[in-house]
Structure formats: structure tokens, C-alpha cells
Design a protein around this motif. Sequence first.
Motif, mmCIF file in Angstrom:
data_model
loop_
_atom_site.group_PDB
_atom_site.id
_atom_site.type_symbol
_atom_site.label_atom_id
_atom_site.label_comp_id
_atom_site.label_asym_id
_atom_site.label_seq_id
_atom_site.Cartn_x
_atom_site.Cartn_y
_atom_site.Cartn_z
ATOM 1 N N HIS A 43 -2.834 9.877 1.161
ATOM 2 C CA HIS A 43 -2.866 8.661 0.524
ATOM 3 C C HIS A 43 -3.784 7.658 1.100
ATOM 4 O O HIS A 43 -4.393 6.776 0.560
ATOM 5 N N MET A 44 -3.834 7.767 2.443
ATOM 6 C CA MET A 44 -4.756 6.774 3.333
ATOM 7 C C MET A 44 -6.116 6.850 2.911
ATOM 8 O O MET A 44 -6.936 5.922 2.917
ATOM 9 N N THR A 45 -6.677 7.972 2.409
ATOM 10 C CA THR A 45 -7.823 8.063 1.874
ATOM 11 C C THR A 45 -8.112 7.767 0.528
ATOM 12 O O THR A 45 -9.385 7.554 0.205
ATOM 13 N N GLU A 46 -7.142 7.370 -0.088
ATOM 14 C CA GLU A 46 -7.251 6.914 -1.630
ATOM 15 C C GLU A 46 -6.903 5.448 -1.793
ATOM 16 O O GLU A 46 -7.207 4.954 -3.001
ATOM 17 N N ASP A 47 -6.439 4.829 -0.888
ATOM 18 C CA ASP A 47 -5.613 3.551 -1.107
ATOM 19 C C ASP A 47 -6.048 2.489 -0.034
ATOM 20 O O ASP A 47 -5.683 2.624 1.127
ATOM 21 N N GLU A 48 -6.638 1.494 -0.246
ATOM 22 C CA GLU A 48 -6.928 0.367 0.696
ATOM 23 C C GLU A 48 -5.722 -0.068 1.435
ATOM 24 O O GLU A 48 -5.763 -0.879 2.325
ATOM 25 N N ALA A 49 -4.486 -0.043 0.725
ATOM 26 C CA ALA A 49 -3.219 -0.673 1.325
ATOM 27 C C ALA A 49 -3.209 -0.276 2.757
ATOM 28 O O ALA A 49 -2.428 -1.115 3.580
ATOM 29 N N PHE A 50 -3.632 0.766 3.245
ATOM 30 C CA PHE A 50 -3.377 1.685 4.452
ATOM 31 C C PHE A 50 -4.296 0.830 5.667
ATOM 32 O O PHE A 50 -3.873 1.166 6.871
ATOM 33 N N GLY A 51 -5.334 0.342 5.178
ATOM 34 C CA GLY A 51 -6.263 -0.368 6.090
ATOM 35 C C GLY A 51 -7.038 0.501 6.926
ATOM 36 O O GLY A 51 -7.459 -0.031 8.204
ATOM 37 N N VAL A 52 -7.430 1.962 6.228
ATOM 38 C CA VAL A 52 -8.071 2.690 7.210
ATOM 39 C C VAL A 52 -9.543 2.653 6.663
ATOM 40 O O VAL A 52 -9.663 2.173 5.289
ATOM 41 N N SER A 53 -10.524 2.904 7.192
ATOM 42 C CA SER A 53 -11.895 2.894 6.737
ATOM 43 C C SER A 53 -12.866 4.013 7.383
ATOM 44 O O SER A 53 -12.213 4.747 8.455
ATOM 45 N N ASP A 56 -12.701 6.290 10.947
ATOM 46 C CA ASP A 56 -11.333 6.481 11.507
ATOM 47 C C ASP A 56 -11.167 8.004 11.411
ATOM 48 O O ASP A 56 -11.602 8.689 10.874
ATOM 49 N N ILE A 57 -10.376 8.420 12.466
ATOM 50 C CA ILE A 57 -9.997 9.567 12.750
ATOM 51 C C ILE A 57 -8.359 9.875 12.554
ATOM 52 O O ILE A 57 -7.593 9.106 12.955
ATOM 53 N N LEU A 58 -7.960 10.381 11.381
ATOM 54 C CA LEU A 58 -6.538 10.406 10.953
ATOM 55 C C LEU A 58 -5.799 11.569 11.794
ATOM 56 O O LEU A 58 -6.372 12.212 12.619
ATOM 57 N N GLY A 59 -4.493 11.681 11.391
ATOM 58 C CA GLY A 59 -3.595 12.674 12.175
ATOM 59 C C GLY A 59 -2.658 12.107 13.076
ATOM 60 O O GLY A 59 -3.069 11.776 14.223
ATOM 61 N N GLY A 249 27.496 5.160 -5.307
ATOM 62 C CA GLY A 249 26.817 6.270 -4.555
ATOM 63 C C GLY A 249 25.484 5.619 -4.063
ATOM 64 O O GLY A 249 25.301 4.346 -4.032
ATOM 65 N N THR A 250 24.761 6.353 -3.525
ATOM 66 C CA THR A 250 23.424 5.742 -2.601
ATOM 67 C C THR A 250 22.278 6.499 -3.020
ATOM 68 O O THR A 250 22.361 7.709 -3.254
ATOM 69 N N VAL A 251 21.450 5.620 -3.199
ATOM 70 C CA VAL A 251 19.897 6.191 -3.594
ATOM 71 C C VAL A 251 19.150 5.768 -2.331
ATOM 72 O O VAL A 251 18.992 4.733 -2.014
ATOM 73 N N LEU A 252 18.562 6.703 -1.518
ATOM 74 C CA LEU A 252 17.883 6.677 -0.524
ATOM 75 C C LEU A 252 16.709 7.116 -0.487
ATOM 76 O O LEU A 252 16.154 7.982 -1.161
ATOM 77 N N VAL A 253 15.603 6.163 -0.414
ATOM 78 C CA VAL A 253 14.138 6.151 -0.737
ATOM 79 C C VAL A 253 13.206 6.468 0.411
ATOM 80 O O VAL A 253 12.964 5.527 1.102
ATOM 81 N N LEU A 254 12.870 7.575 0.460
ATOM 82 C CA LEU A 254 12.008 8.068 1.427
ATOM 83 C C LEU A 254 10.432 8.312 0.998
ATOM 84 O O LEU A 254 9.600 8.259 1.616
ATOM 85 N N GLY A 255 10.137 8.420 -0.317
ATOM 86 C CA GLY A 255 9.050 8.747 -1.070
ATOM 87 C C GLY A 255 8.063 7.397 -0.796
ATOM 88 O O GLY A 255 8.399 6.393 -0.867
ATOM 89 N N LEU A 256 6.892 7.749 -0.315
ATOM 90 C CA LEU A 256 5.772 6.850 -0.226
ATOM 91 C C LEU A 256 5.204 6.258 -1.584
ATOM 92 O O LEU A 256 4.272 7.168 -1.823
ATOM 93 N N CYS A 257 5.344 5.194 -2.113
ATOM 94 C CA CYS A 257 4.704 4.757 -3.162
ATOM 95 C C CYS A 257 4.119 3.545 -3.164
ATOM 96 O O CYS A 257 4.828 2.665 -2.805
ATOM 97 N N THR A 258 2.936 3.567 -3.223
ATOM 98 C CA THR A 258 2.092 2.098 -3.342
ATOM 99 C C THR A 258 1.761 1.643 -4.876
ATOM 100 O O THR A 258 1.055 0.724 -4.726
ATOM 101 N N LYS A 259 2.069 2.117 -5.605
ATOM 102 C CA LYS A 259 1.969 1.674 -6.987
ATOM 103 C C LYS A 259 3.140 0.911 -7.581
ATOM 104 O O LYS A 259 4.211 1.073 -7.381
#
Length: 335
Positions: A43-53, A56-59, A249-259
Motif C-alpha cells: 500500500h505504501m508504494t501506491e498511496d501518498e497517505a503513508f508519507g513515504v517517498s 526510503d527503505i521499507l520493511g 455482536g462485534t465487528v472487529l476491523v483489522l483490514g487496512l483501507c485508505t479509500k
Amino acid sequence: MKAAVMQGLHKPLAVEAVDDPAPEAGQVVLKVGRCGICGSDLHMTEDEAFGVSAGDILGHEFAGEVVEAASGVSALKPGDLVSVIPIRGCGQCESCKAGEPAWCSQMMLQGGGYAEFAATMEHQCVKLPDGLSLSDGAIIEPVAVALHGVNLSGLQRGDKVLVLGAGPIGLATAFWARHFGAGEVVVQDIADWQESRAMEMGASRFIVDKHDPVGAAERALGGKADIVFECVGVPGLIAQAVDQVRVKGTVLVLGLCTKPDSFVPFTALSKEVRIQTSAFFTVQEYQASLDVLEKGAAEPRTLVTDTIALGDVPMRFEALKQRTHDCKVLIKPGE
């Protein structure tokens, strides 16, 4: 040293020669032994919301051997094998002292694992006990992410659990749900590629039904789920999860969605559904994830489907942006 370096948004990584890391006070330099390719890296290489450029070295899912210790380091020495908690806090505030560096005002996500060497703070390192490998050290982070979600869900023994998504986080969630005594653990996906792996991780059923996902889950569970874990991060899945969970019941959201996403609040309100988000983990949960491996749990190791050399990273990284049969791919930078 060599590293797989980001070239900018929407561009493939490239292996380049870069300066070796110079440790600051309180830091150690690690020879990276293994580093996982995480979905958030993609996601980081496709979405500017993460602030990487570019540059940068990911991982952030990595483990390695201490090769240098700077001033102020007291508990680690060259030769120690460690897993890195990739959440860097100040180490002194109340959040850090409570084992929750994610909520430190100075928090940053540690990267740098897509390289031969990386510098990190001593207090981010957890020594690997005898019997655990560097590969084990590299999968602790996603296992801890899943544990945090399960802890926040309020899961009780005997609960009917539905996990949406058979990626590493979804499968690790299935593992912890079974570990803590869930009565049924159904994993639902849009493809059956990870079915056997899900069953090894603790699922009682694996279902694929693109036309009637709500009905398919209800039939598999024998009713609505007590807890639905959304582990994909695709718009529409929170609304689906609300339909799949029982009253109160409970919905637990772990999915990373920036849309942008939407659901009808009345649908959740009319059942008094609790929607809980989950991010990161605590230091205690990171240690617990290491401990479960040390005590002999083999299931989390099932997540790893391949280990590749640093030179293979750019091509494999791009391939993983599309769904493949891979689950967790590890990098071995020394090869």
C-alpha cells in the motif's frame, strides 16, 4: 550495503548500493536475517497517505543479528539474535512505559528491513531464545497484530467466529481465535488458494461464495457470527460484516483501507452491533506472540510460503500487488 529502495509512488523498487547505517546513541546495527513483505508495504508504494517517498527503505517485519552497539546500549551485544518491534516511541512517556509505543507522541514506524543492515533502538529489540530462528523473528509482528485484534474483540470460549480474508493477518487471527477457545472459526475469502493453510492455522471451515457471502457464512456457522473479523480492507466489507454478525455482536476491523467507505448506520444500530477498530499491538502482545512460538506452536510458521534473495525483491514485490498463491514472503538480504 545493498537495499531495495523506493523510487517513488507507483514505481517498482530498485536494488541499489546505499550507505551503511550509522548508529546513534542507544541504537544497535543489525545484519538483517529475514524481513517479511507486508501488505501495508504494498500500500505504501501506491498511496501518498503513508508519507513515504523516493529513497526510503521499507520493511518493518524483520529480525537479525547484532553487529554493532553504540553508546548507551547495555543489554545487547554483537552476536545476539533479535526480533525488532517496529513501532518506535520515545521510551520514556506513559504510553511507552505501559508497553504501548503506538500512542507515543513521537511514534514512528520503523522501516529499513529491505536491506543488508539496519539500525534500531535497543529498546525495540526482543532477544530470540534458543530454538527460534530468524524466520520466526520476522513473523512475530503480523502474529502480534492479529493477537491485538482478538484481544480487543472480547472473544469468549465457544464463540462463533467469522474471519473475512485469508491473508497473513486473517490466518493469524484464525489461529488466535482457535487458541483462545472459539467454538467455530470460519474463514471466508473470494478464492480457495489458502484453504489448506487456513485449516492448518485453526479454521474449522473455509468458504468461498461470491454470490451469497452472507448466507454462506450463516450456513457454515449455523447462524450469525458472534464476532466478525474484517481482515481485508476493501470498501463494502464493514457493511457485509454488519450483516453477518448477530444482534449485539462485534465487528472487529483489522483490514487496512485508505479509500472512502460507507455503510447504513441503521443496520448496525438496529442490532446494537459494536464496531471496533484495531491497529498495531502492545509490547506485551509482541512478547506473547514470540512466547507461543517458543512453546511449540507450529501453526504461525505455516504463513511463510517462500524466502527470496534481495535481488528478487523488485519483481516479486510488484507481483504481490496482485493476488497470488503466496501468503507471507520473506526476504533473506544476505543472498
